[in-house]
Design an enzyme around this catalytic site. Structure first.
Site, short mmCIF file in Angstrom:
data_model
loop_
_atom_site.label_atom_id
_atom_site.label_comp_id
_atom_site.label_asym_id
_atom_site.label_seq_id
_atom_site.Cartn_x
_atom_site.Cartn_y
_atom_site.Cartn_z
N SER A 151 24.16 -12.69 14.17
CA SER A 151 24.29 -13.95 14.91
C SER A 151 23.41 -13.91 16.15
O SER A 151 23.20 -12.85 16.75
CB SER A 151 25.74 -14.18 15.35
OG SER A 151 25.83 -15.27 16.25
N TYR A 164 33.23 -11.27 18.95
CA TYR A 164 32.35 -11.59 17.83
C TYR A 164 30.93 -11.10 18.09
O TYR A 164 30.31 -10.45 17.24
CB TYR A 164 32.35 -13.10 17.60
CG TYR A 164 31.37 -13.60 16.58
CD1 TYR A 164 31.58 -13.40 15.22
CD2 TYR A 164 30.22 -14.30 16.98
CE1 TYR A 164 30.67 -13.87 14.28
CE2 TYR A 164 29.32 -14.77 16.04
CZ TYR A 164 29.54 -14.56 14.69
OH TYR A 164 28.65 -15.03 13.77
N LYS A 168 28.91 -8.21 15.96
CA LYS A 168 27.63 -8.45 15.32
C LYS A 168 26.55 -7.53 15.89
O LYS A 168 25.62 -7.13 15.17
CB LYS A 168 27.23 -9.92 15.48
CG LYS A 168 28.07 -10.89 14.66
CD LYS A 168 27.95 -10.63 13.17
CE LYS A 168 28.60 -11.73 12.34
NZ LYS A 168 28.49 -11.47 10.88
#
Length: 258
Positions: A151, A164, A168
């Site tokens: 991401s 998150y 990632k």
């Protein structure tokens, strides 16, 4: 002058496995590989959705497509998944680790241990385990390509998505490490998507999204099928000298300042 031809089915005889493949960017990539000649294994927790998409792909492309259910956050489930895919198709040439979650939370102090662990389990642990099971098998056969879907949050982290983004980031480190361990037979790369107009985006504030996207060099949010070019390139023979790469597909977001 050399003559060049374009192969309409560059992945004929190949098998691609796409996790998180029943919707969003995963769905687009599953379609793209099948339309480029590959047989496809479609994986998510929702078996019905995977089976339904597999039937659509088979009817449209004539390729063999099968849906599988797997919880990407469970360590032992990854070897079971690999065994099922090899039993069904006899080989695996392309693995796309696309499954991921980015749950919202009210504030950083309100992030629970359960939420934190779940984010790392699905985004990192499952992908690591599946790669560690599949990469040696690829290397012992005809080689292969692994594509991890990271991401742009790893480059532009926001307080609202820190677990998150951190997960990632770990996936990107693993991308580079696996590329070293299993090269040259297996190439391992990552795509870093920016904002795409998938079902997840339906929950975003349209006015906020429109304002932010207007400042991108691309001037808009991404269409789901615009992830396809990067995936097909990284999986295919044109990328034979490309491994350990982190490729943003973000409308130019990484080209901008903070």
């Amino acid at each position: 002058m050399p003559e060049y031809t374009v192969d309409a089915t560059p992945f004929a005889g190949k098998v691609a496995l796409v996790t998180g493949g029943s919707r969003g960017l995963g769905r687009e990539m599953a379609w793209a590989f099948a339309r480029s000649g590959a047989d496809v294994a479609i994986v998510s927790r929702k078996l019905d959705a995977c089976v339904s998409l597999a039937k659509e792909i088979e009817a449209d492309t004539g390729r063999h497509a099968v849906g599988f259910s797997c919880h990407m956050g469970e360590w032992n489930a990854q070897e079971q998944l690999a065994d099922l895919v090899y039993a069904e198709f006899g080989r695996l040439d392309i693995l796309v680790n696309n499954a991921g979650i980015a749950p919202v939370y009210p504030s950083l102090p309100e992030v629970t241990e359960s939420l934190y662990d779940k984010v790392f389990d699905v985004n990192v642990k499952g992908a690591f385990r599946l790669m560690s099971v599949v990469a040696p098998r690829m290397a012992a056969a005809d080689g292969g390509s692994i594509i991890n879907i990271s991401s742009i949050a790893t480059k532009r982290p926001m307080p609202s998505e820190l677990p998150y983004a951190a997960a990632k980031s770990a996936l990107e480190i693993m991308t580079m490490g696996f590329a070293q361990e299993y090269g040259p037979a297996v190439r391992v790369n990552a795509i870093l998507p920016g904002a795409f107009d998938t079902d997840i985006a339906a929950a975003w504030d349209p006015e906020v999204v429109a304002n932010e996207m207007a400042h991108l060099p691309a001037g808009r949010i991404g269409r789901p099928n615009e992830i396809v070019g990067a995936a097909l390139y990284l999986a295919g023979p044109s990328a034979s000298y490309t491994t350990g790469v982190l490729l943003p597909v973000d409308g130019g977001r990484t080209a901008m300042g903070r």
